[in-house]
Motif scaffolding. Structure first.
Motif, PDB file in Angstrom:
ATOM      1  N   GLY A 148     -29.296  -6.749  -9.670  1.00 19.57           N
ATOM      2  CA  GLY A 148     -29.153  -6.746  -8.230  1.00 19.57           C
ATOM      3  C   GLY A 148     -28.890  -5.400  -7.610  1.00 19.57           C
ATOM      4  O   GLY A 148     -28.474  -5.324  -6.451  1.00 19.57           O
ATOM      5  N   TYR A 149     -29.143  -4.303  -8.352  1.00 24.36           N
ATOM      6  CA  TYR A 149     -28.906  -2.963  -7.816  1.00 24.36           C
ATOM      7  C   TYR A 149     -30.205  -2.382  -7.278  1.00 24.36           C
ATOM      8  O   TYR A 149     -31.254  -2.456  -7.931  1.00 24.36           O
ATOM      9  CB  TYR A 149     -28.324  -2.044  -8.890  1.00 24.36           C
ATOM     10  CG  TYR A 149     -26.826  -2.212  -9.038  1.00 24.36           C
ATOM     11  CD1 TYR A 149     -25.939  -1.298  -8.481  1.00 24.36           C
ATOM     12  CD2 TYR A 149     -26.299  -3.313  -9.701  1.00 24.36           C
ATOM     13  CE1 TYR A 149     -24.574  -1.466  -8.590  1.00 24.36           C
ATOM     14  CE2 TYR A 149     -24.927  -3.492  -9.827  1.00 24.36           C
ATOM     15  CZ  TYR A 149     -24.072  -2.564  -9.263  1.00 24.36           C
ATOM     16  OH  TYR A 149     -22.712  -2.741  -9.362  1.00 24.36           O
ATOM     17  N   ASN A 178     -28.203 -16.125 -10.837  1.00 22.59           N
ATOM     18  CA  ASN A 178     -29.188 -15.167 -10.335  1.00 22.59           C
ATOM     19  C   ASN A 178     -28.507 -13.851  -9.980  1.00 22.59           C
ATOM     20  O   ASN A 178     -28.299 -13.541  -8.803  1.00 22.59           O
ATOM     21  CB  ASN A 178     -29.917 -15.737  -9.112  1.00 22.59           C
ATOM     22  CG  ASN A 178     -30.958 -14.769  -8.562  1.00 22.59           C
ATOM     23  OD1 ASN A 178     -31.498 -13.936  -9.287  1.00 22.59           O
ATOM     24  ND2 ASN A 178     -31.227 -14.856  -7.257  1.00 22.59           N
ATOM     25  N   PRO A 179     -28.127 -13.053 -10.991  1.00 23.42           N
ATOM     26  CA  PRO A 179     -27.433 -11.783 -10.710  1.00 23.42           C
ATOM     27  C   PRO A 179     -28.284 -10.800  -9.917  1.00 23.42           C
ATOM     28  O   PRO A 179     -27.749  -9.875  -9.308  1.00 23.42           O
ATOM     29  CB  PRO A 179     -27.132 -11.237 -12.115  1.00 23.42           C
ATOM     30  CG  PRO A 179     -27.237 -12.409 -13.024  1.00 23.42           C
ATOM     31  CD  PRO A 179     -28.273 -13.308 -12.427  1.00 23.42           C
ATOM     32  N   ALA A 180     -29.617 -10.985  -9.918  1.00 26.03           N
ATOM     33  CA  ALA A 180     -30.486 -10.055  -9.198  1.00 26.03           C
ATOM     34  C   ALA A 180     -30.461 -10.288  -7.693  1.00 26.03           C
ATOM     35  O   ALA A 180     -30.923  -9.441  -6.924  1.00 26.03           O
ATOM     36  CB  ALA A 180     -31.920 -10.177  -9.710  1.00 26.03           C
ATOM     37  N   GLY A 181     -29.925 -11.414  -7.259  1.00 29.07           N
ATOM     38  CA  GLY A 181     -29.887 -11.706  -5.832  1.00 29.07           C
ATOM     39  C   GLY A 181     -29.044 -10.709  -5.068  1.00 29.07           C
ATOM     40  O   GLY A 181     -27.968 -10.307  -5.530  1.00 29.07           O
ATOM     41  N   PRO A 231     -21.074 -19.312 -17.222  1.00 30.06           N
ATOM     42  CA  PRO A 231     -22.063 -18.272 -17.003  1.00 30.06           C
ATOM     43  C   PRO A 231     -23.278 -18.397 -17.921  1.00 30.06           C
ATOM     44  O   PRO A 231     -23.136 -18.456 -19.138  1.00 30.06           O
ATOM     45  CB  PRO A 231     -21.283 -16.972 -17.297  1.00 30.06           C
ATOM     46  CG  PRO A 231     -19.881 -17.319 -16.976  1.00 30.06           C
ATOM     47  CD  PRO A 231     -19.724 -18.749 -17.407  1.00 30.06           C
ATOM     48  N   PRO A 232     -24.518 -18.452 -17.371  1.00 33.28           N
ATOM     49  CA  PRO A 232     -25.719 -18.638 -18.170  1.00 33.28           C
ATOM     50  C   PRO A 232     -26.255 -17.319 -18.695  1.00 33.28           C
ATOM     51  O   PRO A 232     -27.315 -16.861 -18.296  1.00 33.28           O
ATOM     52  CB  PRO A 232     -26.680 -19.271 -17.166  1.00 33.28           C
ATOM     53  CG  PRO A 232     -26.276 -18.659 -15.852  1.00 33.28           C
ATOM     54  CD  PRO A 232     -24.789 -18.449 -15.936  1.00 33.28           C
TER      55      PRO A 232
END
Length: 295
Positions: free
Chosen positions: A256-257, A193-196, A13-14
């Protein structure tokens, strides 16, 4: 026996890179043996400190009396708030990242002491377990123990501490990584890319699998649903951002919320406090003790 510090691939995990890196905090000076089957050490470490990847031939119990930490292995990462402790088996490579300023405590157990768990376990700390761990002398080898009866007390405490460990409630608050190559590719894409906000069906298509197949792989390989795994991954991503003072709305978006309220509800359900309360607690701790020394 001295520790065997072996190089190993860092956990995938980055997460945001720590600003300070230290060695493995001299585990060889606390090696447990038949005379002293339990050894404890403590270090005061600043937020954003990385304790570098290392291993040793005995199991350990890691916790903090204050501050959230993240322990990473090749198979994933574990979030450990002060109410919990993490069991790490012998010979498992691991690193530790301080999400907040923390008083890091580690208890090493002689190899013949149970439990014989083969993977990391996050445990709820009972009042008795906490008291037993804090009662252990933390003087390293080469110096006289602060308590002249330390070795005898450790032998008395050992069986009760192990019994309390085996009674402890185990909690899932980790970000495991699967062995299946396609599923690992999907997981690593979200971690990058957790915002995806792609749906599971869209992510499954990107690796050439059906949504149903991917859902089954999550259950079979990781023992949790896609939604549960994603929540753990998002939480591990969000905690360091909140600890660094990023606005809750920005953290929610970066995680990503679509709404702050949805993010706050997830965070409180997972940690027992709101994101704002988490940040206020950290700021209050810094105001009380702004000069925590790094070991």
């Amino acid at each position: 026996m001295a520790p065997v510090d072996t190089p190993a691939r860092r956990a995938t995990p980055p997460y945001p890179a720590p600003t300070n890196s230290v060695g493995p905090l001299t585990p060889h000076l606390y090696a447990p043996d038949a005379l002293r089957p339990l050894r404890a050490k403590e270090h005061f470490l600043k937020a954003d400190t990385l304790v570098e990847l290392h291993t040793h031939p005995w199991p350990q119990l890691t916790f903090s009396t204050r501050g959230v930490i993240r322990l990473s292995t090749e198979d994933g990462s574990y979030i450990v708030p002060p109410s919990r402790a993490l069991w790490v088996p012998a010979n498992m490579s691991h690193s530790i990242t301080l999400i907040e300023d923390a008083e890091l405590r580690t208890v090493y157990l002689h190899s013949w002491l149970g439990p014989q768990w083969e993977k990391c376990e996050v445990l709820e700390i009972s009042p008795l377990l906490r008291a037993l761990m804090l009662a252990l002398d933390t003087t390293p080898d080469g110096l006289p123990p602060a308590d002249p009866h330390a070795a005898q007390r450790e032998r008395w405490i050992a069986p009760l501490l192990v019994d309390e460990l085996e009674r402890a409630t185990q909690i899932r608050i980790d970000v495991p990584l699967p062995a299946d190559k396609r599923l690992r590719q999907l997981c690593e894409a979200l971690l990058r890319n957790p915002a995806g906000r792609a749906t599971l069906a869209q992510r499954a298509e990107s690796i050439g699998a059906s949504e149903r197949t991917v859902a089954r792989l999550f259950r079979d390989q990781l023992g949790m649903s896609w939604q549960q795994w994603r929540q753990q991954a998002v939480l591990a991503h969000a905690l360091p951002l909140l600890a660094r003072g990023m606005a809750v709305s920005q953290v929610a978006s970066a995680s990503g919320y679509a709404t702050d309220s949805a993010f706050c509800a997830m965070f409180k359900a997972a940690t027992g406090k709101s994101p704002t309360a988490f940040q206020h607690k950290r700021r209050a701790a810094n105001d009380v003790n702004p000069a925590s020394a790094a070991a």
